[in-house]
Scaffold this motif. Structure first.
Motif, PDB file in Angstrom:
ATOM      1  N   CYS A 339       0.822  -1.213   0.000  1.00 41.34           N
ATOM      2  CA  CYS A 339       0.000   0.000   0.000  1.00 41.34           C
ATOM      3  C   CYS A 339       0.855   1.263   0.000  1.00 41.34           C
ATOM      4  CB  CYS A 339      -0.940   0.015   1.214  1.00 41.34           C
ATOM      5  SG  CYS A 339      -2.145  -1.324   1.239  1.00 41.34           S
ATOM      6  N   ALA A 340       2.123   1.128  -0.384  1.00 43.44           N
ATOM      7  CA  ALA A 340       3.034   2.274  -0.325  1.00 43.44           C
ATOM      8  C   ALA A 340       2.595   3.397  -1.253  1.00 43.44           C
ATOM      9  CB  ALA A 340       4.455   1.830  -0.672  1.00 43.44           C
ATOM     10  N   ASN A 341       1.910   3.071  -2.340  1.00 46.20           N
ATOM     11  CA  ASN A 341       1.451   4.092  -3.296  1.00 46.20           C
ATOM     12  C   ASN A 341      -0.043   4.326  -3.146  1.00 46.20           C
ATOM     13  OD1 ASN A 341       2.013   5.953  -5.364  1.00 46.20           O
ATOM     14  ND2 ASN A 341       1.325   4.523  -6.932  1.00 46.20           N
ATOM     15  N   LEU A 342      -0.485   4.498  -1.924  1.00 42.00           N
ATOM     16  CA  LEU A 342      -1.915   4.555  -1.627  1.00 42.00           C
ATOM     17  C   LEU A 342      -2.599   5.707  -2.355  1.00 42.00           C
ATOM     18  CD1 LEU A 342      -3.919   2.994   0.171  1.00 42.00           C
ATOM     19  CD2 LEU A 342      -3.590   4.754   1.906  1.00 42.00           C
ATOM     20  N   TYR A 343      -1.975   6.866  -2.376  1.00 38.58           N
ATOM     21  CA  TYR A 343      -2.584   8.016  -3.059  1.00 38.58           C
ATOM     22  C   TYR A 343      -2.423   7.907  -4.567  1.00 38.58           C
ATOM     23  CZ  TYR A 343      -3.726  10.627   1.150  1.00 38.58           C
ATOM     24  OH  TYR A 343      -4.300  11.030   2.322  1.00 38.58           O
ATOM     25  N   GLY A 344      -1.321   7.329  -5.018  1.00 39.22           N
ATOM     26  CA  GLY A 344      -1.140   7.151  -6.453  1.00 39.22           C
ATOM     27  C   GLY A 344      -2.155   6.204  -7.058  1.00 39.22           C
ATOM     28  N   GLN A 345      -2.656   5.240  -6.276  1.00 41.26           N
ATOM     29  CA  GLN A 345      -3.654   4.303  -6.782  1.00 41.26           C
ATOM     30  C   GLN A 345      -4.987   4.978  -7.074  1.00 41.26           C
ATOM     31  OE1 GLN A 345      -3.923   1.194  -3.850  1.00 41.26           O
ATOM     32  NE2 GLN A 345      -1.968   0.273  -4.413  1.00 41.26           N
ATOM     33  N   ASP A 346      -5.263   6.093  -6.411  1.00 41.06           N
ATOM     34  CA  ASP A 346      -6.547   6.786  -6.606  1.00 41.06           C
ATOM     35  C   ASP A 346      -6.549   7.698  -7.819  1.00 41.06           C
ATOM     36  OD1 ASP A 346      -7.471   5.495  -4.423  1.00 41.06           O
ATOM     37  OD2 ASP A 346      -7.387   7.215  -3.071  1.00 41.06           O
ATOM     38  N   GLY A 347      -5.397   7.900  -8.435  1.00 42.45           N
ATOM     39  CA  GLY A 347      -5.344   8.748  -9.617  1.00 42.45           C
ATOM     40  C   GLY A 347      -5.700  10.193  -9.306  1.00 42.45           C
ATOM     41  N   THR A 348      -6.333  10.851 -10.256  1.00 39.53           N
ATOM     42  CA  THR A 348      -6.652  12.270 -10.101  1.00 39.53           C
ATOM     43  C   THR A 348      -7.851  12.524  -9.197  1.00 39.53           C
ATOM     44  OG1 THR A 348      -7.927  12.123 -12.150  1.00 39.53           O
ATOM     45  CG2 THR A 348      -5.656  12.901 -12.323  1.00 39.53           C
ATOM     46  N   THR A 423       3.854   7.998  -6.819  1.00 38.84           N
ATOM     47  CA  THR A 423       4.201   7.579  -8.173  1.00 38.84           C
ATOM     48  C   THR A 423       2.952   7.638  -9.033  1.00 38.84           C
ATOM     49  OG1 THR A 423       5.926   6.105  -7.349  1.00 38.84           O
ATOM     50  CG2 THR A 423       5.149   5.732  -9.590  1.00 38.84           C
ATOM     51  N   PRO A 424       2.954   8.424 -10.101  1.00 38.45           N
ATOM     52  CA  PRO A 424       1.737   8.554 -10.914  1.00 38.45           C
ATOM     53  C   PRO A 424       1.463   7.304 -11.715  1.00 38.45           C
ATOM     54  CG  PRO A 424       3.542   9.734 -11.944  1.00 38.45           C
ATOM     55  CD  PRO A 424       4.046   9.257 -10.605  1.00 38.45           C
ATOM     56  N   GLY A 425       0.217   7.057 -11.962  1.00 41.51           N
ATOM     57  CA  GLY A 425      -0.219   5.927 -12.773  1.00 41.51           C
ATOM     58  C   GLY A 425      -1.557   6.250 -13.402  1.00 41.51           C
ATOM     59  N   PRO A 426      -2.116   5.326 -14.152  1.00 40.42           N
ATOM     60  CA  PRO A 426      -3.414   5.585 -14.775  1.00 40.42           C
ATOM     61  C   PRO A 426      -4.525   5.676 -13.742  1.00 40.42           C
ATOM     62  CG  PRO A 426      -2.755   3.301 -15.096  1.00 40.42           C
ATOM     63  CD  PRO A 426      -1.587   3.997 -14.496  1.00 40.42           C
ATOM     64  N   ASP A 427      -5.551   6.430 -14.061  1.00 39.56           N
ATOM     65  CA  ASP A 427      -6.699   6.529 -13.159  1.00 39.56           C
ATOM     66  C   ASP A 427      -7.349   5.162 -12.996  1.00 39.56           C
ATOM     67  OD1 ASP A 427      -6.501   9.133 -12.476  1.00 39.56           O
ATOM     68  OD2 ASP A 427      -7.853   9.873 -14.028  1.00 39.56           O
ATOM     69  N   PRO A 428      -8.026   4.930 -11.867  1.00 43.25           N
ATOM     70  CA  PRO A 428      -8.675   3.629 -11.664  1.00 43.25           C
ATOM     71  C   PRO A 428      -9.679   3.265 -12.749  1.00 43.25           C
ATOM     72  CG  PRO A 428      -8.568   4.855  -9.602  1.00 43.25           C
ATOM     73  CD  PRO A 428      -8.112   5.798 -10.680  1.00 43.25           C
ATOM     74  N   ARG A 429     -10.237   4.267 -13.440  1.00 45.45           N
ATOM     75  CA  ARG A 429     -11.204   3.941 -14.491  1.00 45.45           C
ATOM     76  C   ARG A 429     -10.531   3.327 -15.710  1.00 45.45           C
ATOM     77  NH1 ARG A 429     -10.610   9.524 -14.782  1.00 45.45           N
ATOM     78  NH2 ARG A 429      -9.789  10.309 -16.777  1.00 45.45           N
TER      79      ARG A 429
END
Length: 616
Positions: A339-348, A423-429
């Motif tokens: 869960c280290a990227n907890l905020y990054g998983q939520d995207g924008t 770490t940025p990643g694609p939005d959950p959608r």
């Protein structure tokens, strides 16, 4: 068409070798070549019966093939996919041929070809005819592995969008992590295997698998058993042909997946009870639903307990139960890492928090509370089960202290690291096919492992002092100290996290929207990623030093120290405990020295990079 796709894959490979992923590509290539060299070395070992060497190669080839099959679970879909050419007037068969050819243009394919060259070494050892037989056999083995990887990628790509697929992917990911971290200890029994061979049942199974057919054909040709030479080779031709047809028909959009979450009314989705009365409760309710519905978050929930249980079961092959009481502590530690990227998983979706002034504290506290509610029952249950099964009362205070301290430390570190190293990643959608399709969070996970462990050090020092002084009261005092330090970490680190979120919120949202490559650090501020100022060779040295420090300091130094102090010594995979008694403590101190030096090198490289980024 095939040539064009292969040229495209070469272009992607050149970009990887010179871009930001070069560090991981080079590190993976070095590690893979080391394992391939070990595979070749196994083809040259002396054994009373060459059938044992054949079976050993069959086992190793099965592991390599399994790695190709499970690779899409961790690394995601390949760069070139059939969906990208859906609007092009390309016949499906030509497209399939081109994508298959592009699949061989990869560092993993080169490394696997070197590993399968062990078949050629084995053939040369047996004679001219076996060497000639080994050449088509090893090429067919590689083709089989690549086709299996492509088919499994299609399958997991569809399953990953469902909850069942997320659970399956999490179990496979945890299994691969255990094999990577602990699977090599099976070679400690190599001497016994070479003397006595494998059991008849095991030998029959590994020879019956397609990964073992090449070794069977080479060994049979040395005995001039042409029937057993031809049948495996024919199977290695027929099976890839069948897989080719199946993969050819599977190209196109996957139609066997269904949406993960079905619509629900606003009334049923609204928080109830206390959750409806406070902002923290609302975030807490939202996070619990996310853990249950989002495939990526569900994987973060499943991987830690599966990894902990499997890691504790590996030593049982050697009759050791020493790790069973620590399953809960390992679950809490891995829960923080996943869960280290907890905020990054939520995207924008971060903009929802930023649009509500003063909501940062409620957002952080709600996430912390949800993490504790999710992982605390799992950790405590596994700790209790491990204590009951292990039957080693002197390990109980150590296990309980570590579990409570890591639960609090993990709850504090998860939002702090998630904000500080987002770490940025694609939005959950966006469609998600595997863990690596979201974002590269390996650096965050390693940082989280180290930082979360530091929060448990004070409580473990109290337990160690009680053990050294033979004071039972002080020994058990580590448990309440672990509870207190965990609560302090939960409170203070959470406070630092919501202050950091309030200060850097707009910057983080910009990072999530534009990606890491486009972020521009402010003047006088350390860049968003100081590693970008490092050349490739220093990045490699940084990560190699960090990994060497983790391996030397914790499993090879700290654990043997605790074992020798407690009187329960289990050699397992600890180098010092395999030495003669008079050399064990010097080896432990050598590992401490290597670990400290490695961390010093990594810290020096990092500090120089940060200083250079600030000066720029």
């Amino acid at each position: 068409m095939a040539l064009a796709l292969i040229q495209m894959k070469f272009a992607v490979l050149r970009r990887d070798l010179s871009g930001p992923r070069a560090t991981w590509v080079f590190s993976g290539a070095v590690a893979g070549l080391a394992m391939a060299a070990s595979t070749i070395a196994m083809a040259t070992v002396d054994a009373p019966d060459l059938g044992t060497v054949r079976d050993l190669l069959a086992v190793l080839f099965a592991l390599w093939t399994l790695g190709w099959m499970l690779g899409p679970v961790a690394t995601g879909q390949p760069v070139l996919r059939a969906e990208q050419f859906a609007l092009q007037p390309i016949p499906r068969r030509r497209l399939a041929l081109g994508l298959l050819g592009a699949g061989f243009v990869a560092v993993t394919a080169v490394v696997s070809l070197v590993a399968f060259a062990a078949l050629l070494v084995f053939g040369l050892r047996l004679g001219t005819v076996p060497a000639l037989v080994s050449v088509p056999a090893l090429l067919l083995q590689l083709t089989l592995a690549v086709l299996l990887s492509r088919l499994m990628g299609r399958l997991f790509g569809a399953l990953a969008r469902s909850r069942v697929g997320a659970v399956l992917g999490a179990v496979l990911t945890a299994t691969m992590l255990v094999v990577a971290s602990s699977g090599w200890i099976v070679f400690s029994a190599l001497d016994a295997v070479l003397r006595t061979g494998f059991s008849p049942v095991f030998s029959t199974v590994v020879r019956a698998l397609p990964s073992g057919w090449g070794a069977v054909a080479v060994e049979a040709s040395a005995r001039q058993d042409w029937l057993m030479t031809g049948l495996p080779l024919a199977g290695l031709v027929l099976l890839p042909a069948v897989l080719w047809v199946a993969w050819n028909r599977s190209l196109g959009p996957a139609r066997w997946s269904r949406p993960t979450v079905r619509g629900s009314s606003a009334d049923r989705a609204a928080p109830r009870g206390r959750a409806s009365l406070s902002p923290t409760g609302a975030v807490y309710a939202k996070e619990l639903r996310t853990y249950a519905r989002d495939p990526q978050r569900l994987q973060s929930l499943i991987v830690p307990p599966v990894f902990a249980v499997l890691s504790a079961l590996v030593p049982l092959a050697f009759g050791s139960t020493v790790f069973l009481p620590f399953m809960g502590a390992l679950t809490a530690l891995m829960g923080a890492a996943t869960c280290a990227n907890l905020y990054g998983q939520d995207g924008t979706a971060l903009w929802l928090t930023l649009q509500t002034p003063g909501s940062e504290r409620a957002d952080v506290r709600g996430r912390q509370l949800a993490w504790i509610v999710v992982f605390a029952p799992l950790s405590l249950l596994l700790t209790a089960a491990g204590i009951a099964v292990a039957g080693q009362p002197d390990l109980n205070p150590w296990a309980l202290t570590a579990t409570f301290a890591l639960l609090g430390g993990g709850a504090g570190m998860v939002p702090l690291v998630g904000i500080a190293q987002l770490t940025p990643g694609p939005d959950p959608r966006a469609a998600k096919n595997a863990a690596a399709d979201h974002s590269d969070v390996a650096g965050q996970a390693f940082s989280m492992l180290f930082l979360a462990l530091t929060t448990a050090v004070p409580a473990l020092c109290v337990t160690l002092a009680g053990h050294l002084l033979h004071n039972p009261s002080l020994l058990w005092a580590g448990v309440p100290v672990g509870v207190v330090t965990g609560w302090v970490a939960y409170a203070m680190l959470g406070q630092a996290a919501h202050r950091n979120l309030r200060k850097r919120g707009p910057e983080l949202l910009f990072l999530m929207r534009t990606g890491k490559q486009q972020q521009q650090p402010k003047p006088g501020q350390a860049g968003a990623s100081f590693s970008k100022t490092l050349p490739v060779h220093r990045q490699c040295l940084l990560w190699i030093s960090f990994l060497a420090g983790c391996i030397a300091l914790f499993p090879q130094a700290l654990v043997p120290t605790l074992m020798k102090l407690s009187g329960h010594v289990e050699p397992l995979w600890f180098l010092a405990l395999h030495m003669r008694p008079e050399w064990q403590w010097p080896t432990v101190f050598l590992m401490y020295t290597i670990g400290v030096l490695a961390f010093t090198v990594a810290a020096r490289i990092a500090f120089i990079a940060i200083k250079a980024a600030r000066a720029a």
